[in-house]
Design a protein around this motif. Structure first.
Motif, PDB file in Angstrom:
ATOM      1  N   ARG A  43       0.747  -1.175   0.104  1.00  0.00           N
ATOM      2  CA  ARG A  43       0.067   0.087   0.089  1.00  0.00           C
ATOM      3  C   ARG A  43       0.720   1.290   0.054  1.00  0.00           C
ATOM      4  O   ARG A  43       0.840   2.023   0.743  1.00  0.00           O
ATOM      5  N   ARG A  44       1.664   1.313  -1.115  1.00  0.00           N
ATOM      6  CA  ARG A  44       2.742   2.492  -1.247  1.00  0.00           C
ATOM      7  C   ARG A  44       1.939   4.061  -1.328  1.00  0.00           C
ATOM      8  O   ARG A  44       2.790   4.823  -0.770  1.00  0.00           O
ATOM      9  N   THR A  45       0.903   4.088  -1.544  1.00  0.00           N
ATOM     10  CA  THR A  45       0.072   5.381  -1.638  1.00  0.00           C
ATOM     11  C   THR A  45      -0.106   5.912  -0.177  1.00  0.00           C
ATOM     12  O   THR A  45      -0.373   7.184   0.138  1.00  0.00           O
ATOM     13  N   VAL A  46       0.062   5.157   0.984  1.00  0.00           N
ATOM     14  CA  VAL A  46      -0.278   5.425   2.351  1.00  0.00           C
ATOM     15  C   VAL A  46       0.935   5.048   3.122  1.00  0.00           C
ATOM     16  O   VAL A  46       0.490   4.585   4.155  1.00  0.00           O
ATOM     17  N   ALA A  47       2.136   5.081   2.540  1.00  0.00           N
ATOM     18  CA  ALA A  47       3.233   4.500   3.252  1.00  0.00           C
ATOM     19  C   ALA A  47       4.428   5.296   3.268  1.00  0.00           C
ATOM     20  O   ALA A  47       4.660   5.822   2.145  1.00  0.00           O
ATOM     21  N   LEU A  48       4.972   5.557   4.442  1.00  0.00           N
ATOM     22  CA  LEU A  48       6.215   6.558   4.453  1.00  0.00           C
ATOM     23  C   LEU A  48       7.357   5.956   3.815  1.00  0.00           C
ATOM     24  O   LEU A  48       8.120   6.648   3.570  1.00  0.00           O
TER      25      LEU A  48
END
Length: 265
Positions: A43-48
């Motif tokens: 879930r790269r769009t919500v991961a730092l």
């Protein structure tokens, strides 16, 4: 910053680690993240952790920036920006709190001497043995609960049910090889649609839904690696919103830290 003197390190900047970072940063703690050079975050769009490849990312108003040296951590974290450092070990700084959010299902190198307070997320950890506190990550009535004794529930090996879909909502590498995507996070897909390839073999959607997560394009993976996530709820959900699970786990980590501060006076 309310708790400026309590620097917190989160080991792992995936979706759950990001939920922890959001809760801690919003409450006034300076936060830093350690990550691998090639994170397998879905879930790269919500991961730092996305800052590792992109240099900078923003998740629900929280900015993360990649840095190259541990010496940069304290000054950047004090501004409210989350420094993201590629490091396998623990940077030698005066951490008040270390949170193991790597979700390895085992303690790896985490131990009670890492910081005055060590918090671990999910299965494989026992409070008082590997960490001071453990936060439950399994969906259900105990999600986000802080354990000061005992262990989190064991890993079932299966993702939680979403509209009667479990195992088939996770995309896995059919063979070892390089991942190449045809679709992007946030796209709608239909049953049988080719989402991408691994080592030249097709990876297809098993039902109609929304592509909620995909690992970084061009990464080499082993057979069976989790590489994507399709949500059967479709446009009822957002691929750009931190999940309720991540926020609940983050709230548990924040509770553990505030409880520790309260007890320590």
């Amino acid at each position: 910053m309310l708790f400026a003197e309590h620097l917190c390190l989160i080991r792992g900047g995936g979706d759950l680690g990001t939920g922890v970072a959001l809760r801690l940063s919003n409450a006034g703690f300076p936060v830093a993240v350690c990550e691998l050079p090639n994170p397998l975050t879905v879930r790269r769009t919500v991961a730092l952790s996305t800052a590792v490849a992109d240099g900078k990312t923003i998740v629900e108003g929280l900015t993360a920036q990649r840095i190259e040296r541990p010496a940069e951590i304290e000054s950047l974290a004090a501004t409210g920006v989350v420094p993201v450092l590629v490091a396998s070990g623990l940077p030698k700084l005066q951490w008040s709190v270390v949170v193991d959010a790597r979700m390895a299902k085992q303690p790896l190198d985490t131990n009670l001497n890492d910081a005055p307070l060590v918090v671990a997320l999910g299965p494989g950890f026992s409070a008082g043995e590997h960490s001071h506190a453990v936060v439950e990550t399994m969906r259900g009535p105990d999600l986000g609960r802080v354990l000061w004794e005992g262990s989190a529930k064991p890993d079932t090996g299966q993702p939680s049910k979403v509209e009667d879909r479990t195992v088939d909502r996770v995309l896995r590498a059919p063979v070892g090889g390089t991942v190449v995507w045809n679709r992007r996070i946030g796209d709608s897909v239909i049953t049988g649609e080719v989402v991408g390839t691994v080592g030249g073999q097709h990876v297809t959607a098993k039902f109609d839904g929304l592509v909620r997560g995909l690992i970084l394009d061009g990464i080499d993976v082993a057979v069976g690696t989790k590489i994507g996530d399709v949500d059967p709820r479709g446009d009822k959900v957002s691929a750009h919103a931190v999940s309720d699970k991540a926020l609940a786990v983050g709230a548990g980590a924040l509770e553990a830290i505030l409880t520790w501060l309260n007890r320590s006076g």
